[in-house]
Each structure stands twice: as structure tokens, then as C-alpha cells.
Design an enzyme around this catalytic site. Sequence first.
Site, PDB file in Angstrom:
ATOM      1  CB  CYS A   1      34.619  13.813  30.698  1.00 52.66           C
ATOM      2  SG  CYS A   1      32.911  13.286  30.344  1.00 52.66           S
TER       3      CYS A   1
ATOM      4  N   GLY B   1      16.410  10.556  16.593  1.00 52.96           N
ATOM      5  CA  GLY B   1      16.693   9.297  16.536  1.00 52.96           C
ATOM      6  C   GLY B   1      17.268   8.126  17.414  1.00 52.96           C
TER       7      GLY B   1
ATOM      8  CD  GLN C   1      38.724  12.058  54.307  1.00 53.44           C
ATOM      9  OE1 GLN C   1      37.235  11.402  53.492  1.00 53.44           O
ATOM     10  NE2 GLN C   1      37.798  12.907  54.958  1.00 53.44           N
TER      11      GLN C   1
ATOM     12  CD  GLU D   1      33.069  16.474  59.649  1.00 54.20           C
ATOM     13  OE1 GLU D   1      32.889  16.773  60.829  1.00 54.20           O
ATOM     14  OE2 GLU D   1      33.010  15.565  58.984  1.00 54.20           O
TER      15      GLU D   1
ATOM     16  CB  CYS E   1      29.144   9.465  36.264  1.00 51.62           C
ATOM     17  SG  CYS E   1      29.253  10.219  34.969  1.00 51.62           S
TER      18      CYS E   1
ATOM     19  CB  THR F   1      38.641  12.860  70.972  1.00 52.42           C
ATOM     20  OG1 THR F   1      38.245  13.297  72.382  1.00 52.42           O
ATOM     21  CG2 THR F   1      39.017  11.897  72.870  1.00 52.42           C
TER      22      THR F   1
ATOM     23  CG  PHE G   1      32.990  14.980  50.925  1.00 54.56           C
ATOM     24  CD1 PHE G   1      32.432  16.305  50.929  1.00 54.56           C
ATOM     25  CD2 PHE G   1      32.510  14.671  49.463  1.00 54.56           C
ATOM     26  CE1 PHE G   1      32.480  17.310  49.871  1.00 54.56           C
ATOM     27  CE2 PHE G   1      33.013  15.209  48.691  1.00 54.56           C
ATOM     28  CZ  PHE G   1      33.436  16.593  49.089  1.00 54.56           C
TER      29      PHE G   1
HETATM   30  C1  LIG Z   1      23.321  11.942  30.837  1.00 56.66           C
HETATM   31  C2  LIG Z   1      22.062  11.655  30.335  1.00 56.66           C
HETATM   32  C3  LIG Z   1      20.967  12.383  30.343  1.00 56.66           C
HETATM   33  C4  LIG Z   1      20.068  11.860  29.454  1.00 56.66           C
HETATM   34  N1  LIG Z   1      18.452  12.299  30.364  1.00 56.66           N
HETATM   35  C5  LIG Z   1      17.544  11.936  29.628  1.00 56.66           C
HETATM   36  C6  LIG Z   1      16.324  12.205  29.623  1.00 56.66           C
HETATM   37  O1  LIG Z   1      16.177  13.182  30.860  1.00 56.66           O
HETATM   38  N2  LIG Z   1      15.420  12.390  29.066  1.00 56.66           N
HETATM   39  C7  LIG Z   1      15.613  11.613  27.883  1.00 56.66           C
HETATM   40  O2  LIG Z   1      14.958  10.680  27.010  1.00 56.66           O
HETATM   41  N3  LIG Z   1      16.538  11.374  27.497  1.00 56.66           N
HETATM   42  C8  LIG Z   1      17.471  10.852  28.400  1.00 56.66           C
HETATM   43  N4  LIG Z   1      18.795  10.494  27.568  1.00 56.66           N
HETATM   44  C9  LIG Z   1      19.185  10.474  26.913  1.00 56.66           C
HETATM   45  C10 LIG Z   1      19.071  11.166  25.198  1.00 56.66           C
HETATM   46  O3  LIG Z   1      18.582  12.081  24.956  1.00 56.66           O
HETATM   47  C11 LIG Z   1      20.320  10.329  24.475  1.00 56.66           C
HETATM   48  O4  LIG Z   1      20.482   9.650  24.639  1.00 56.66           O
HETATM   49  C12 LIG Z   1      19.959  10.464  23.452  1.00 56.66           C
HETATM   50  O5  LIG Z   1      18.675  11.487  22.434  1.00 56.66           O
HETATM   51  C13 LIG Z   1      20.645   9.270  22.085  1.00 56.66           C
HETATM   52  O6  LIG Z   1      20.924   9.816  20.824  1.00 56.66           O
HETATM   53  P1  LIG Z   1      22.833   9.828  20.465  1.00 56.66           P
HETATM   54  O7  LIG Z   1      23.318  10.359  18.768  1.00 56.66           O
HETATM   55  O8  LIG Z   1      23.724   9.890  21.568  1.00 56.66           O
HETATM   56  O9  LIG Z   1      22.525   8.124  19.827  1.00 56.66           O
HETATM   57  P2  LIG Z   1      23.631   6.580  19.976  1.00 56.66           P
HETATM   58  O10 LIG Z   1      24.084   6.809  21.384  1.00 56.66           O
HETATM   59  O11 LIG Z   1      24.540   6.761  19.218  1.00 56.66           O
HETATM   60  O12 LIG Z   1      22.623   5.487  19.531  1.00 56.66           O
HETATM   61  C14 LIG Z   1      21.325   5.326  20.684  1.00 56.66           C
HETATM   62  C15 LIG Z   1      20.938   3.984  20.313  1.00 56.66           C
HETATM   63  O13 LIG Z   1      19.657   3.935  19.352  1.00 56.66           O
HETATM   64  C16 LIG Z   1      20.534   3.397  18.369  1.00 56.66           C
HETATM   65  N5  LIG Z   1      20.125   4.179  17.155  1.00 56.66           N
HETATM   66  C17 LIG Z   1      20.717   5.567  16.458  1.00 56.66           C
HETATM   67  N6  LIG Z   1      21.062   7.084  16.165  1.00 56.66           N
HETATM   68  C18 LIG Z   1      19.224   5.449  15.571  1.00 56.66           C
HETATM   69  C19 LIG Z   1      18.937   5.794  14.113  1.00 56.66           C
HETATM   70  N7  LIG Z   1      18.415   6.360  13.392  1.00 56.66           N
HETATM   71  N8  LIG Z   1      18.143   4.670  13.456  1.00 56.66           N
HETATM   72  C20 LIG Z   1      18.063   3.627  14.986  1.00 56.66           C
HETATM   73  N9  LIG Z   1      19.154   3.494  15.707  1.00 56.66           N
HETATM   74  C21 LIG Z   1      19.626   4.546  16.231  1.00 56.66           C
HETATM   75  C22 LIG Z   1      22.151   2.492  18.136  1.00 56.66           C
HETATM   76  O14 LIG Z   1      22.600   1.995  17.561  1.00 56.66           O
HETATM   77  C23 LIG Z   1      21.712   2.474  19.501  1.00 56.66           C
HETATM   78  O15 LIG Z   1      21.308   1.362  20.044  1.00 56.66           O
HETATM   79  C24 LIG Z   1      20.484  10.950  28.908  1.00 56.66           C
HETATM   80  C25 LIG Z   1      21.277  10.674  28.138  1.00 56.66           C
HETATM   81  C26 LIG Z   1      22.406  10.831  29.151  1.00 56.66           C
HETATM   82  C27 LIG Z   1      23.909  10.525  28.595  1.00 56.66           C
HETATM   83  S1  FES Z   2      32.771  11.002  33.560  1.00 60.79           S
HETATM   84 FE1  FES Z   2      30.928  11.585  34.611  1.00 60.79          FE
HETATM   85  S2  FES Z   2      29.994  12.937  32.197  1.00 60.79           S
HETATM   86 FE2  FES Z   2      31.395  11.728  31.914  1.00 60.79          FE
END
Ligand SMILES: Cc1cc2nc3c(=O)[nH]c(=O)nc-3n(C[C@H](O)[C@H](O)[C@H](O)COP(=O)(O)OP(=O)(O)OC[C@H]3O[C@@H](n4cnc5c(N)ncnc54)[C@H](O)[C@@H]3O)c2cc1C
Ligand code: FES
Length: 1290
Positions: free
Chosen positions: A61, A341, A747, A1229, A53, A988, A778
Site C-alpha cells: 500500500c 510517544g 486457479q 515447483e 494486510c 494426469t 500458490f
Molecule cells: C508493521 C509494524 C511493525 C512494528 N514493529 C515494531 C517493533 O518491531 N518494535 C516496536 O517497538 N514497535 C513496533 N511497531 C510499533 C510502532 O513503533 C508504533 O506503531 C509507532 O511508534 C506508534 O506511533 P504513532 O505515532 O503511529 O502512534 P499512533 O498510532 O498515532 O498512536 C498509538 C497509540 O498511542 C496513543 N498516543 C499517541 N501519541 C500519544 C501521546 N503523545 N501521548 C499519549 N498517547 C499517545 C494513541 O492514542 C494510540 O492509542 C510496529 C508497528 C507496525 C505498524
Molecule cells: S496493506 Fe500491508 S502494509 Fe499496508
Amino acid sequence: MAPPLEDGKSQADSAISVVINGTQYQVPRSFSAVTLNEYLRNHLHLTGTKILCGEGGCGVCMVHAVYPDPSGSGKTFRRNLNSCLCPILACDGYEITTVEGLGDQKHPHPIQQRLTDHYGTQCGYCTPGWIMSMYSLTQEHTDGALTKNLVEESLDGNICRCTGYRPILDAFKSFAKDEFKEPDGLGIDLEDLGTAVCNKTGKKCAGSCGNNGIICVKPLPTVIADNAPPWFQPASLDELFQLRKDLQEKNPYFLVGHTGVGVYNDGPYHAFVDMRHVKELFVIDTNSEKLTIGAGLALTDVINLFQLEAARTPGFAYLKQLAAMISKTAHVGVRNVGSIGGNLAMKNRHQEFPSDSFTCLAVADARIIVGPEERSYSTTEFLDVDMKDKLILRIELQPFSSENFFKTFKVMIRAQNSHGYVNAGFRVELDKSKTGALVVTGSAIVLANIHPKFVHASKTEAFLLGKDLANVKDMQAALAVLNDEVNPEAKDDEASPAYRKNLCVTLFYRFILEIVGDGAEGRYHSGVTGIVRPLSSGSQSFETMEKNWPLTKPMPKLESLQQCTGEAKYISDIDEFGMLHAVFATSTEGNASIFKIDPTDALAVPGVLKVFTADHIPGNNVISSPSEEPEELLASSRVVYHGQPLAIIVGVTRAAAEEGARLVKVEYRDVQPVVLTAKDAMREKSFFDQKPDQVEAGGDADKAIEGAARKVSGELELGGQVHFHMETQTSVVRPTEDGLDIEAGTQWIDHAQTAVSRSCGIPKNAINVSVKRVGGGFGAKVTRSSIITCGTAVAAFLTRRSVKMHMSLVDNLKTIGKRYPYFTKYEAGFDDSGKLLGIKMEIYCNLGSQKNDSPIGHSKSFVENAYKCPAWKLTYYACKTNLPPNTYCRGPGSTESVYFVETLMEHVAASLGKTPIDIKQQNFFKDGDKTMDGSRLSDVRLPQVTEQLLKDADVTNRLESVKDFNKANRWLKRGLAVVPLRYPCTPTFFTYGCLVAVYHTGGYVSVTHGGIEIGQGINTKVAQVVAHELEIDMKYIRIQPTQGITNANAFATGGSITSELACQAAMDCCKELKGRIDPVKKSVGCKTWEETIETCYGMGVDLSARAWVAPKPAQKSIYNTYACTATEVELNVLTGEYQVNRMDVLYDVGESMSPLIDIGQVEGALVMGLGYYTTEELLYSKTNGENLAPGTWKYKPPMSKDIPVDLRVKFLKNSPNPSGILRSKLVAEPPLNMSCSVVFALRDAIKASRAENEKHATNAPTWIEIVAPLTVERAQQLCKLDLSLLRYRD
Ligand SMILES: Cc1cc2nc3c(=O)[nH]c(=O)nc-3n(C[C@H](O)[C@H](O)[C@H](O)COP(=O)(O)OP(=O)(O)OC[C@H]3O[C@@H](n4cnc5c(N)ncnc54)[C@H](O)[C@@H]3O)c2cc1C
Ligand code: FES
Ligand code: FES
């Protein structure tokens, strides 16, 4: 002097250093846009780590990372993370372990071995991801804290589409401290899991092979490297804010976990700023009255801290509720690195984002501190802050007195890894001085996913002041205010506003019920507890005939260990020097003429080499064979669905080609409205054939129904289903001196070969197709894979370069058709006892925009299922809509047909007020009955199978217990439904070849058969048969890839029958070989197999044999398989959430050739069916037919906590099949056909709730029409709650 890097730059350009599987790599700054996953797979060729994905939503991954706590605490984190989300440059100072780093086939890691021993792999594409998640879990819990519960809780980020999860959970739970038995007798110390096994020595890794300064195996193409965005790594707040200022006019990514891209891709980004070296962002201050946490803190650390503080610091007990909500955010892999954050910043940027963290902080009146000014904002104020030149620094939380009660809720589409339909955070402060009353002195009602600006239900908060929650009138008045105040925004890709509004009210009611406690009647407490899921368990029961071993011997798949060690190679893993990558540019309209396609911008993307449109296709612009309706490879004049391929973009990397595909400009004319559903097609009379396909069998159904004493009629809608094979559609094509060599993820080799021959304009014998395995099919890779194979072949043919196409999940979901959705009207006439007299059905099958893969023809043989009815009339309409051409999907035609007739039978029973299974049994086919296709039935095992299942599952008693439970619980209801199955085997067209070659010098045997290994275990079954027939050990046998030449003209793998027929062909080969070998053995008196073969060789005996099976084309079944399933569910009436408490299956598999492989097929099919009928909803734009659920954020296949809590699978004993191959019956199936039992059980639960409502207000219906999938939303809406029902007692 430092050695130069392969891309010509010096070591000084190296941005970071990372250790991967014990070897240190220097990675240049030019890799700023490269993910860890791409680095592993494309640059180091460590392809054990998979990609699907790219959104953090599937887990294939997953890798293990060891890194220092960025706060500088000196702690070391040992955690899993999603390599698809993590930039390689963010791994500075990390030690990464991939599946290859754990062990290999010779020296597998105990986790790899354990999963193999528990039969936990099928296609194996998801397997390395599971192994790594489990490995990290053992690393975090070396202290003996690893329990079975923790295992189930923590594996929330991995999807497996094949196995049904049970064997994976069993394998991993066997490491838990509370698992008392070691299934393989090996007592393994958790400490031993801590270290990878050295591939060289087979012993624990001593870490002594460190190889400093290694650069990547394959450099970035210069054109990509030269255009890479800059990567910054500030070490202080000053540096950070200077960058923020400098970059404010650009689109920079200020990252912590970089997981946000899994939800929103706001790129292209002009720069990356890695903030994890700025310690101030990771502070934790528990010393003052406030609790302060840095914005960079990972959600995992936030949860841990909140749990700790809740337990130890007065005033912070409420943090337990916040931790509970954040524990439902995403999954462990994302929470390990994703920061609080980052989550808040996403909410600020995309205010519709249903952020869990934001909801939590809002209900706790937390303050968000934003720099550089260090200004403090409330959550509501924060939404209006322009963050262009700002960053979140920290969050401050305050203590609350014990007069405050907190609760958070998140209602999700499935049990794990899902955003909320609605998230809620509630707080009330009560005046404790008033005994007997619960007077509110303050409150916070925070709701998410209402509309972007909605945070607090302020009117309700104001209304609550001074109200007494113990007083039902006050409570109901508050609910009424809330009901008026909350008006969710309507969106095509969201749950209905009505449901979301309802949830806000019922969740608040649940919260008040909890506060009221014993003030509410006992049965109302079920509203507080909700559904409690115990540990899941399963049992499997089957027979094996030791005298026939290895035939009938339970054994893991041949390839299982390779899959567990990441050594099993898939087509998507192929990456060769100089190989180009192709991507389709697709239509953004669903019904329009193409006026102009302009590739200029696409060609300007660094790394894009070519753009080919329909005019460039060297042969015919088709992907279909001459016997099918012509289907275009690239739309030439008109597009008929959104996502239709228009051009092939060829680039030096997949990312470049994808970027190019986005930039192809298309001008459309004559844009017409789209027809999307079968119902729409019926209304618009949009059919492929104006004359419907009509089947009449037995007597006159119209008359029979008219004259019947009792009648029912109804309608049903059934959605489509994404195949969700974990390896997306893929193909690799290499030009040769006289044609093309193809490795196709198909397939059906013959279809691919024919289609490529036509599209490239070269003869079939210039095309060599080979398939080793595919990562799940599938049905989607029967004909649909030809789109990809032809697209890749055309690109390779025109560029004269090797080309690979590996679709992104989004493209795959947009372009490839799915299971056919249906709309069906039915009518039945029967007597007072429920005996069927006549059945009529009008069946509208949504084929999408092409009719080539129509299931209508073969559906007819399934629609009777287990029931004898003297008069049938079926009218099939082939609906033409603006969806991608729909196609076969596991149990195509049978699954839906069984659902139709089972719904009808349930309806008959409901109208008579009888138990459905009684009515079903009464109408069972008997020996001698004729089915609609003219087959005369014999050896009908329906009564035997059903009676035994009813007994084994204790259905009669449990139906009574369900009634008792429903009486005792106002807000939880259970239901139990039984679905019997007769599945005719009508092979068949199914023709396959097989070649068995025995080599002298060792007597080793190579087999290539006409089936494709898609995870169903065909290779293992064929090997078992060959070993049995040749009377040799399995160690001699290898199954080779399926080839277009050795299996010329073989049919598609599908219909559950390929394994049996491939075994038949293998058996025929062995018989022929034995006919040549045995006389030699006898005459010479050889003792061993090796000796016999060597002697034969010396005597010039031909040691290869080929066979071809071609069952006589017949419309009749050659045998039937029988099964029965009982499913019990529990429904939370207030929210619509449900769980399958127990599922019992009895299946007649004849004499299973490989029982645990067959058990795996049953379990996998059942769980895929559960997804189809419950969580997997497809959403389309009504304007242009765009798929609005084109990824893991919206489309939700079941995960490991969606499976039945208690799953019991049994094979009918002592039931060899005289008409089957080696006495077996097909299996892949049919079990899916019985998953519809979940809908019927839920209907019972909903009916039980409606019956109670009747006492108060609305009418309890005898029958409830259901649109499937029966999502949480639909289930709740069918319960038809109104405010008057939300009370404390009857
Ligand atoms: C598969 C998946 C499922 C998820 N499900 C949920 C869910 O159910 N509920 C939910 O609430 N969230 C969900 N999320 C979101 C997830 O919580 C956030 O992706 C995560 O918290 C972001 O944190 P990060 O440090 O990776 O942010 P980053 O990806 O590093 O940053 C995200 C954005 O925020 C900015 N940023 C980061 N830190 C700061 C800062 N300190 N100040 C200002 N800007 C900043 C970055 O520039 C960017 O634009 C999901 C995410 C994924 C990938
Ligand atoms: S390829 Fe699906 S979670 Fe990373
Ligand atoms: S084995 Fe898990 S997806 Fe195929």
C-alpha cells in the site's frame, strides 16, 4: 459560492485538503474512519495502490508523501508511508504521489521501467508498493548519497512472495552511485527521478495541472458518513488537553502516525484527535545539558537526531546504540510517521508490547514528561501512570560519562520488520582507575518480552556492583543471577520461556565479551561480531537459441510494465457504483455444535444490509463438486475448525460488513477438545480412513532392514505454510438476466463454476466465469477459492446486486487451509558402505478437517527422490484434525516427500560418519532402473547435474573452509549441505483448451488459454510460442482473460505443468491456423502477415482455431527433471540467528522457452522454501484451534534480507528434453523441494557447536532430530548451551 460536495454537504464541512498526483481534493470530516488507502482505491479509483494486510506489515500500500515538518522547522519531508494505516484526514496539507502519479505505460518513470527491464515482477501485486518505496528513497537522497547498501537497508517494509527479491534488489541497486554499470546503458541522473512523468505530455511534471477543490469521485454512503466519529485537529496544547479531558470517558484515538493500529486495534474509536498541529509535541532541544525530544517526533527523526548527537555531543555517544535498536523498529514506512510517544503510549496500554523505544529509554534512564501536569516519570514509573486524561509531551535524555558502556540487542524471527523475541538494553559503568580489572560501579539491564511488568533485572544490577568483569568467575556468577532472575511468561503465541531466558543470558554475555575485548580468546570474539551480512548478489546463467526467437528469448513478462505502472487490474481492484461487499462471520470454536446464530447486533451496524446463514442458501450448502466429499459453504450444525464460515454479512462497504461479522452472536453447545497436530491425530487415532494407505515396492522392506548390517530410525515433524499470496481470496459476482457473471480469483474455473452451480441451484451454463489474473495463488486458489466465489455468488443471487468479497488477511489466514503439516517416522537398513537395502516410513499427513485436497495419492511418486532402494514400505495416515481443510501449496506432496527421504539420507551418512552427498551419490538411480510407480528411467541426469554443481559450487574445498571457520570461531558456526533432485512429470488429469483468433485489419492475434496467469508467466510463454509458430512479431499478440466458455472443463492451474500444456494447446491452434493460412499465402504470394490475413479474410478462411490437450491419464512419469542445490549457512550459536551465505542451484529445465521467467520461478520457489523451512511458523491455540499468527505481526515470510547473500542459479546447458513440449521441462515447483538444504546445513552448524560443547560438558550427538520450521528459537535451543560454556577461553 463553493460548490456542494457529492454527499450533499457544503465545502464548509471539508476537514482537510490534500493533493493527490497533482490534483487537490477537499475531504469532508465524515471520512474520519477512512484510510488513505481506502480513499485512493474506493473513492478515487486509484487502484494501483494495493491492499493486503492493513497492518503496515507487507508494503503493498506504499505511497510517497511530501509534507511540512510538523515541528515548524520549515523543512519539507519526502517520505514513503503505508496508506493502509494513514487516515485520509491526517493528510491535510500533504502532497501524495501514487504509482499512477509516476508514469504510465506510454511514459513510464525510470524506476518503473527499470523494474520491468530487470524482470522484477511476477504476479505484480506487490510491485507498486516496491516502486513507491524506491521512489521515496530516491527523493530523500538526491544528494548522491544513494548507495547499494542504503537500498538494501531501506527496502525493509515490502514483501514479495513470488520473485525471491533478487531481481527487485538488482533493479533498484542499479540507481545507486556505487553501481558502476547501467544495465540498459541509460545513464540516469538521480535528479531525474525526482519528478513524476506527466501522463499527458510524457515530460517531467511541471505541476501546472493543479485542479483546486476537486471532491472525491465516489462519495461515502450516507449511512456511513452520518455515523462517522468526529475528527479534531487541535492547534495548541490547551486545545489538546481540553479534548483529552472532554473525551476521557470515551475511547478516543489521539494520533500522530496512526500506525499503532497495525499492532493493536483497540477500536471502535469514538473520536480521532490529530495531534500533528501541536508544535510542542515536536520540540527538539539540544541546548541544555539534557537532550529533550517531543513525543510526536517520528522514529526516523529520532534515529537521525540520535546519530547526529552521538557523533557531536559529549556524553551522548551512547545514542548510537539507541539509534541502532530503533532502526530495527518496524520498517522505514512506519518509522517515517510513527512517533516515539505513540510507541510509548502503546507500551503503557499493552504492557506486554515489546517496545524497542521503551527498552532504549529505560536503559538510558530517560524521563518521560506527561501532561497536562508536566510530571516527569522514569520508564518503570510510567508503566503505572493512568493515561486516561493525560498525554506524553516529551522525553528527556541525560549525558553519560565515558565510564559507561552501552549496547542494545534485538533478536528477531527474520532479518527485517519483526518484533523481538527479546529486546535488550545494557549499560555498565566501570571504575577505570583499576588497571587490568573491569570493576562495575553501576549498571542497567533492561529486557523486554519477559512479562508485562518486567523492565530491569534489578537483582543482577545489584549483584554486579563491585564485581570485576575481567574475572570469568564474577562474570559467570552474574550470568547465574540473571538466569535465576528472568522468568519469562509462557504464552501460546510466543517463543518458549526457556529460549527467551537463554537469550537474556547470552545477550548479556555478548555485551560483556565486547567490554572484555582482548581479555577473551580470539575465537570468542565471534560472540561480539555476530553475523555480518554483506551486500547480496546473484548470478544467472542460461542458454538462448537466437534462431528460435522469440521462443527461448529472455524477455520480461508481457504485463510487467502495466504492473509497474499500477495499470494492471486485479479482481480485488474492481469497485462499481452500487456494488455491495460480503464478509464471512466465522466460528470462534474449533469443535462444537451450533445452537443459535443471532444476527441482531450485526444488522444494527450502519451499512449492514443482510446476514445470510446456511438456511438461506438457495441450492446445496456445498463448495465441493459431486466427485468430492461434501464440504459445507456455511456450517449448518457443527463447526469443525476455528474460523469456519457461519454466515455471510452483506454491507454497503467492506468495513461495515466486517464490523457486522464481528457482531454476529453464536451460541455453541457440546464444545469438544480440538485435535491440532498430526502427532495428536496419531495419538487419538483421528484418521479419515481407518485403514492407512500402504505402498510396498520391490522386496520386503521389513526383512531387508532387519537383515541389514546398519540401520537408522528417526522421527521428524514438519509444520504447515501459509500461501501468502499477496492478493487475498477475492471474487466479484454480478447477477444477470439469466444467471451470474463472475470474476473469480481462482486457479480452477471449472471447480468454481461447478460449486456456484450447486450452491445457487442454477445450471452451469447460467454462470460465466472469467479470470484475467490473480495476485498469486500458490495452490490456495485451486479449490479453496470456491469458498469465496460461492459465498459471493450466494450473496449476489439473493440480493440481486453485484457483490464483491475480498478477504482481509486475517480472515484469509483463519479460514483458508494451508500446506499440510506432517509427522513421519522412518527406518532404513543399509550396508557398511551406505548402500540402501530397505526403507520404511509411517507418514502422518495433517489434512485438517476435510480430505478433499489430500496430497497422499500423488506424494508417493516423489518420496524416492534420487535414490534407488530395493525395498520400500510406506504407510500413509490421512489425519483428521480441527484445522481449516489443508490444501495444495507450491510443490504439494513433493516438497515434504523429498524432505523425508533427504532427512533419512542425511541420517544414514551421519551414522556412518560420512559426507552426506557421497552417500547420496552412491545410491543414485541409473538408466534402466525402475521407480516405485513402474516407470523405467532413461536419460538419468543425476550424476551429471550433481557433479557439475559440486564443481561449480566448489563444494569439496568449501566443506574444508567451513571446518576451518568453525575451528576459528567459538560462537559462529557454518554448515554446508547438498540436495539433489529428481522430479517426475506425471501430468494426469491436466487438461486445457486454447483458442487463437486472428483478426483481419492488422493481423492482430487474441489468445485465450486454459491456464490462469498467477504470476508464473504463462501468458508470456504462450505468446512466445504463438509468435514463434505463426512466425510473427510479439507485438501482434494479446492474451485475453481465461473464460469458462472458451476453456470449458479445463483443469486447475498447478503442478508446474500448466504452462507447458497451455503452450502445447497454443501450438496446436497455430498449426491448424497455419494449415489454413499457408496455402493462401503461397497461392496468392502475400508478402506481409497483414496482407496474408486480409487475403484469407477476403477468401472466407476461418481465422480462429481451438485446441484441447489431454495427456493420457497415466500413473507413470513422462519425463524427469533433475537439479542439485548446495546451501551454506552461518549460525550465531548464542542467539540462534542465521543467514544463508550462499546458495548454488543447477537446474535442468530442458530448453527453456523463456529463460528469465524460468529463472524467476527457480529463485521465487527457493526463497518461498527458505521461508517454509525457517521463519514461517504457524501457531494455534490448544484450547480451540484459533490461529494465533493470523497476520503480519506474527507470521513471517522471508523479506529481502533473508535471501541468500550470494545466489547463483544456472540452467543445465545443451539439454533439450525430447519428451517435453518444445524441448522444455517444468520448473515452477521443483526448486522449492531443494530448499530443505537449509535445514541440513543448519544441522551441520548446530552439530559443530554441539561438538565443541562436548569438550566442556554435554555429549556431541551424531544425529540431531529437528522440528521444522527451524526457527531462530529452535536453532539456538538445539545448540544446548549451558552457563558453564559462557566463558572467555576454552
Ligand atoms: C508493521 C509494524 C511493525 C512494528 N514493529 C515494531 C517493533 O518491531 N518494535 C516496536 O517497538 N514497535 C513496533 N511497531 C510499533 C510502532 O513503533 C508504533 O506503531 C509507532 O511508534 C506508534 O506511533 P504513532 O505515532 O503511529 O502512534 P499512533 O498510532 O498515532 O498512536 C498509538 C497509540 O498511542 C496513543 N498516543 C499517541 N501519541 C500519544 C501521546 N503523545 N501521548 C499519549 N498517547 C499517545 C494513541 O492514542 C494510540 O492509542 C510496529 C508497528 C507496525 C505498524
Ligand atoms: S496493506 Fe500491508 S502494509 Fe499496508
Ligand atoms: S510479484 Fe511480488 S508478490 Fe507477486
